[in-house]
Design a protein around this motif. Structure first.
Motif, PDB file in Angstrom:
ATOM      1  N   SER A  54      21.514 -88.898 -24.125  1.00 53.48           N
ATOM      2  CA  SER A  54      20.919 -88.876 -25.297  1.00 53.48           C
ATOM      3  C   SER A  54      22.234 -90.497 -25.348  1.00 53.48           C
ATOM      4  O   SER A  54      22.740 -89.848 -24.243  1.00 53.48           O
ATOM      5  N   ASN A  55      22.285 -91.131 -26.499  1.00 52.62           N
ATOM      6  CA  ASN A  55      23.517 -92.058 -26.441  1.00 52.62           C
ATOM      7  C   ASN A  55      24.564 -91.828 -26.617  1.00 52.62           C
ATOM      8  O   ASN A  55      25.698 -92.061 -26.651  1.00 52.62           O
ATOM      9  N   ASP A  56      25.208 -90.293 -27.284  1.00 51.90           N
ATOM     10  CA  ASP A  56      26.348 -89.646 -27.064  1.00 51.90           C
ATOM     11  C   ASP A  56      26.527 -89.525 -25.355  1.00 51.90           C
ATOM     12  O   ASP A  56      27.590 -88.834 -25.583  1.00 51.90           O
ATOM     13  N   ILE A  57      26.654 -89.814 -24.651  1.00 52.88           N
ATOM     14  CA  ILE A  57      26.590 -89.923 -23.084  1.00 52.88           C
ATOM     15  C   ILE A  57      27.505 -90.651 -23.343  1.00 52.88           C
ATOM     16  O   ILE A  57      28.630 -90.336 -22.043  1.00 52.88           O
ATOM     17  N   ARG A  58      27.056 -91.642 -23.718  1.00 51.68           N
ATOM     18  CA  ARG A  58      28.756 -93.041 -23.429  1.00 51.68           C
ATOM     19  C   ARG A  58      29.769 -92.944 -24.201  1.00 51.68           C
ATOM     20  O   ARG A  58      30.758 -92.760 -23.432  1.00 51.68           O
ATOM     21  N   CYS A  59      29.946 -92.221 -25.080  1.00 59.11           N
ATOM     22  CA  CYS A  59      31.232 -92.148 -25.387  1.00 59.11           C
ATOM     23  C   CYS A  59      31.548 -90.355 -26.653  1.00 59.11           C
ATOM     24  O   CYS A  59      32.238 -90.137 -27.483  1.00 59.11           O
ATOM     25  N   ASN A  60      30.467 -89.125 -26.825  1.00 59.87           N
ATOM     26  CA  ASN A  60      30.918 -88.544 -27.297  1.00 59.87           C
ATOM     27  C   ASN A  60      29.797 -88.558 -28.684  1.00 59.87           C
ATOM     28  O   ASN A  60      29.775 -89.452 -29.363  1.00 59.87           O
ATOM     29  N   VAL A  61      29.647 -87.321 -29.839  1.00 60.32           N
ATOM     30  CA  VAL A  61      29.185 -87.996 -30.650  1.00 60.32           C
ATOM     31  C   VAL A  61      29.549 -88.519 -31.494  1.00 60.32           C
ATOM     32  O   VAL A  61      31.314 -87.750 -31.465  1.00 60.32           O
ATOM     33  N   GLY A  62      29.348 -89.070 -32.422  1.00 59.16           N
ATOM     34  CA  GLY A  62      29.882 -90.206 -33.404  1.00 59.16           C
ATOM     35  C   GLY A  62      30.642 -91.339 -32.439  1.00 59.16           C
ATOM     36  O   GLY A  62      31.678 -92.482 -32.334  1.00 59.16           O
ATOM     37  N   GLY A  63      30.768 -91.100 -31.160  1.00 62.06           N
ATOM     38  CA  GLY A  63      32.341 -92.303 -30.026  1.00 62.06           C
ATOM     39  C   GLY A  63      32.177 -93.921 -30.215  1.00 62.06           C
ATOM     40  O   GLY A  63      32.655 -94.533 -30.199  1.00 62.06           O
ATOM     41  N   LEU A  64      30.548 -94.420 -30.953  1.00 59.97           N
ATOM     42  CA  LEU A  64      29.715 -95.335 -30.365  1.00 59.97           C
ATOM     43  C   LEU A  64      30.625 -95.945 -32.145  1.00 59.97           C
ATOM     44  O   LEU A  64      29.923 -97.239 -32.235  1.00 59.97           O
ATOM     45  N   ASP A  65      30.957 -95.469 -33.326  1.00 59.89           N
ATOM     46  CA  ASP A  65      30.988 -95.874 -34.536  1.00 59.89           C
ATOM     47  C   ASP A  65      32.318 -95.530 -34.041  1.00 59.89           C
ATOM     48  O   ASP A  65      32.325 -94.469 -35.839  1.00 59.89           O
ATOM     49  N   SER A  66      33.723 -96.264 -34.402  1.00 56.88           N
ATOM     50  CA  SER A  66      34.845 -95.708 -34.391  1.00 56.88           C
ATOM     51  C   SER A  66      35.591 -97.117 -34.816  1.00 56.88           C
ATOM     52  O   SER A  66      36.657 -97.727 -33.941  1.00 56.88           O
ATOM     53  N   PRO A  67      35.164 -97.564 -35.757  1.00 57.09           N
ATOM     54  CA  PRO A  67      35.887 -99.080 -36.289  1.00 57.09           C
ATOM     55  C   PRO A  67      36.851 -99.258 -36.269  1.00 57.09           C
ATOM     56  O   PRO A  67      37.879-100.564 -36.549  1.00 57.09           O
TER      57      PRO A  67
END
Length: 227
Positions: A54-67
């Motif tokens: 999952s892309n969540d493995i990058r920065c956790n759930v919701g961590g790719l959208d934190s403006p």
């Protein structure tokens, strides 16, 4: 010995929310930041990621959208770190990665190359595999030769108490937005992509840590780049 190991394994299967934890703060310039000032806030409370595809493995759930997350300025060669909201409860390694943003860290989705700069694993003695306990923060050095620029700085602890089957390992992840200054001309590597760099069957991710007691441990991901 077998009965003791089985009891330890059963005890470790306790997995309520109170046993979970989050990396909430960045430690830089000798100071621990406010929660989620520089660390991207996840949206799954203190639950772990379990799917390495999952892309969540990058920065956790919701961590790719934190403006709203700010970007911390850190100096290449300095000591930085992450702090948790409570001490780590489950056994497993700690790993730290960086990925250079094409422009600003605040808008970067982590889809590029990641390189590892630090890790903390077990020690072995008298037939035991020993993990660090009561860890409430983890500090490390940003390699002096890291090129200047903006990066995602990623920390994870991989909990192995239920890792004897694929999908059982739990990944406690956070990413911070950082700007590296005073850097060098190094070529960080080897690199991986996330997802892609881990497999659910990797020996450091799928492992029974209780019985028979392992005599070695293969840290997941690439080798550490020291600069």
């Amino acid at each position: 010995m077998k009965s003791l190991a089985v009891l330890l394994g059963l005890a470790a299967c306790f997995d309520g929310a109170l046993a979970h934890y989050r990396w909430t703060s960045l430690i830089a310039n000798g100071t621990k930041s406010a929660d989620y000032l520089y660390v991207r806030q996840n949206t799954n409370y203190n639950s772990p990621v379990t799917a390495v595809t999952s892309n969540d493995i990058r920065c956790n759930v919701g961590g790719l959208d934190s403006p709203s997350t700010s970007t911390a300025t850190i100096t290449a060669g300095s000591t930085v770190g992450f702090a948790l909201d409570q001490s780590i409860y489950h056994i497993g390694p700690i790993l730290v990665y960086m990925s250079k943003a094409p422009s600003s860290a605040s808008t970067y989705d982590g889809s590029g190359a990641w390189f590892k700069i630090a890790q903390l694993g077990p020690t072995f003695s008298t037939g035991q595999m020993n993990w660090p306990t009561q860890v409430s923060q983890y500090t490390f050095t940003v390699p002096k030769n890291t090129p200047s620029g903006e990066y995602l700085l990623r920390v994870e602890q991989i909990a192995l108490h239920q890792a004897s089957s694929e999908g059982g390992a739990q990944f406690y992840i956070s990413c911070a937005n950082v700007k590296v200054v005073g850097g060098g001309s190094g070529s960080p590597g080897p690199t991986i992509t996330l997802p892609g760099g881990y497999s659910a069957s990797d020996p450091g991710i799928k492992i029974n840590p209780y019985y028979p007691v392992p005599t070695s441990y293969a840290m997941p991901g690439p080798a550490v780049w020291s600069g």
